[in-house]
Enzyme design. Structure first.
Site, PDB file in Angstrom:
ATOM      1  N   VAL A  45      45.838  52.632  46.218  1.00  0.00           N
ATOM      2  CA  VAL A  45      44.459  52.687  45.733  1.00  0.00           C
ATOM      3  C   VAL A  45      43.522  53.200  46.822  1.00  0.00           C
ATOM      4  CG1 VAL A  45      42.525  51.347  44.830  1.00  0.00           C
ATOM      5  CG2 VAL A  45      44.854  50.854  44.067  1.00  0.00           C
ATOM      6  N   ARG A  50      49.428  50.038  59.674  1.00  0.00           N
ATOM      7  CA  ARG A  50      50.304  50.975  60.379  1.00  0.00           C
ATOM      8  C   ARG A  50      49.524  52.253  60.703  1.00  0.00           C
ATOM      9  NH1 ARG A  50      53.295  48.888  56.236  1.00  0.00           N
ATOM     10  NH2 ARG A  50      52.983  50.747  54.954  1.00  0.00           N
ATOM     11  N   LYS A  79      42.080  40.713  42.519  1.00  0.00           N
ATOM     12  CA  LYS A  79      42.066  39.740  41.425  1.00  0.00           C
ATOM     13  C   LYS A  79      42.509  38.350  41.859  1.00  0.00           C
ATOM     14  CE  LYS A  79      46.425  41.825  40.077  1.00  0.00           C
ATOM     15  NZ  LYS A  79      46.235  43.020  40.922  1.00  0.00           N
ATOM     16  N   LYS A  83      43.611  37.578  36.132  1.00  0.00           N
ATOM     17  CA  LYS A  83      42.643  38.371  35.387  1.00  0.00           C
ATOM     18  C   LYS A  83      41.991  37.546  34.280  1.00  0.00           C
ATOM     19  CE  LYS A  83      45.249  42.556  36.412  1.00  0.00           C
ATOM     20  NZ  LYS A  83      46.202  43.575  35.907  1.00  0.00           N
ATOM     21  N   GLY A 103      47.479  51.797  38.667  1.00  0.00           N
ATOM     22  CA  GLY A 103      47.713  53.104  39.269  1.00  0.00           C
ATOM     23  C   GLY A 103      46.616  53.464  40.250  1.00  0.00           C
TER      24      GLY A 103
END
Length: 433
Positions: free
Chosen positions: A17, A49, A107, A207, A306
């Protein structure tokens, strides 16, 4: 007139994301500036990282010291896409203390500590926005807390996890077993290597807590949400659902009690009629059905996860928060004025579909019916048929009318102890009617 001095943004996390957020901020910089009224500048990116190559991100912006980044004092907005409880919680609180508003997709943290985070945001005069925490790209949080602020929401019913919907849809459409469908979801990238959070309902429960709190203007925590996973759903359950004109979905259900005195929040598999809009939600998509007094029935549908879809929701919040910054204002915070208690699952009025393996002999149906009557549970339909192998057993399927869940589960426990009941093949709730 557009302000020339940019608003500075700290990006906490640069995974699937976060990298999409950075990309959109760069490629759509001019559009974002026009919509906000000032340019936005990516001032730092906190990662674990630093040696990993991140396309489109200036390596000079990358740091492993997220705390120092949010403490700089010149950060206007911190975007938190790390996930988990810590260090995300500490970083958000630190950002508030040092002048930054926060956009989060977290969430789990919001379901657990949302009240404390909102209180901190209000104390410091900052914004806390989290559209991306529920249902990815689907606009849902803002419609509930802004567009429907003048209405009374009574029920929120939804598919809020794309992984489980993909698995159940595959089982329904192809006849695949649970493990086979899970393996395909994993191969396609819809399921994590450890899918527990999804298939056991933890993701959906977080959620549900957020949605219930916003919809009913009360505080609902993750611990308040009843949760069942969908790992026990079988091909036989889908066959029974088909006979009823239903399919099976893992649902998040938030309801206001009929008397208005309490609320409930739950996540579990359920049969829903094929005529219900949620029944047609396929693949990894999400959909949420909202029922309110004035607006009636509303449905929100789209990709629920996604990188790019979730980043879309994050950037929408970023625009809103930046506009508030320029106007020296804050958006809506927590609304918990109703202080409604959260009722336990046993008090929820629901329906059951129960499949029993019973002895194929006279009087069994009457014996089973008596147990239901003794628990105050009315039977809607009954189907009984013998086994083709002629082993002396039969299948008995009972669908109840609505009753308190405690009465229904108590009925099942007594049925298990009957000599004529060989076993309980499946139990599933029926929703959407």
């Amino acid at each position: 007139m557009m302000r020339t001095r940019p608003l500075k943004v700290a990006l906490l996390g640069c995974g699937v994301v976060g990298s999409e957020v950075a990309r959109i901020m760069t490629t759509h910089a001019d559009d974002l500036a026009a919509r906000i009224g000032a340019p936005v500048e990516l001032a730092g990116v906190a990662v674990r990282r630093p040696s990993k190559v991140r396309a489109g991100i200036d390596p000079a912006l990358v740091t492993t010291d997220a705390t120092a980044l949010v403490k700089r004092g010149d950060i206007d907005v911190a975007i938190e896409v790390i996930g988990g409880i810590e260090p995300a919680r500490a970083l958000i609180l630190t950002a508030f203390e040092h002048g930054a508003s926060v956009v989060s997709a977290n969430k789990a943290l919001l379901a657990q500590d949302g009240a404390a985070l909102h209180a901190a945001a209000e104390r410091h005069g900052r914004d806390l926005y989290y559209e991306a925490a529920v249902a990815g790209a689907i606009p849902l949080i803002r419609p509930l807390r802004e567009s429907l602020a003048g209405d009374k929401v009574n029920r929120v019913l939804g598919i809020v996890n794309g992984t489980t919907n993909f698995i159940l849809d595959k089982m329904d459409s192809t006849g695949a077993g649970y493990q086979e469908a899970l393996d395909e979801a994993t191969a396609l990238g819809y399921a994590e290597a450890d899918p527990t959070a999804d298939v056991e309902g933890f993701d959906a429960a977080a959620k549900a807590a957020i949605l219930a709190g916003i919809a009913f203007h009360t505080r609902v925590r993750l611990d308040d949400v009843y949760r069942e996973g969908m790992t026990e759903v079988t091909a036989a359950d889908f066959a029974s659902a088909t006979q009823m004109g239903c399919t099976i979905k893992l649902l998040a259900i938030c309801e206001r009690a009929a008397d208005g005195g309490s609320v409930t929040a739950r996540v579990h598999p359920a049969m829903i009629p094929l005529s219900h809009p949620l029944a047609s939600v396929r693949g990894a998509y999400n959909a949420v059905f909202v029922e309110s007094e004035a607006a009636g029935q509303l449905m929100f549908y789209g990709p629920g996860a996604g990188g790019a879809p979730t980043a879309s929701a994050v950037l929408g919040d970023l625009v809103a928060v930046c506009r508030n910054k320029l106007g020296e204002a804050t958006g809506p915070g927590e609304s918990s004025y109703t202080r409604l208690p959260v009722s336990p699952m046993g008090d929820v009025v629901t329906r059951y579909h129960i499949s029993l393996d019973v002895a194929d002999k006279p009087g069994v149906l009457a014996q089973v019916a008596t147990v239901f009557a003794e628990h105050g549970v009315s039977i809607d339909t009954v189907r009984q048929h013998g086994r083709p192998d002629g082993d002396g057993d039969a299948s008995l399927v009972v669908v109840t009318h609505r009753a308190p869940d405690a009465a229904l589960s108590g009925t099942v426990e007594v049925l298990r102890r009957l000599d004529t009941v060989r076993g309980v093949a499946s139990i599933m709730r029926v929703e959407g009617e």
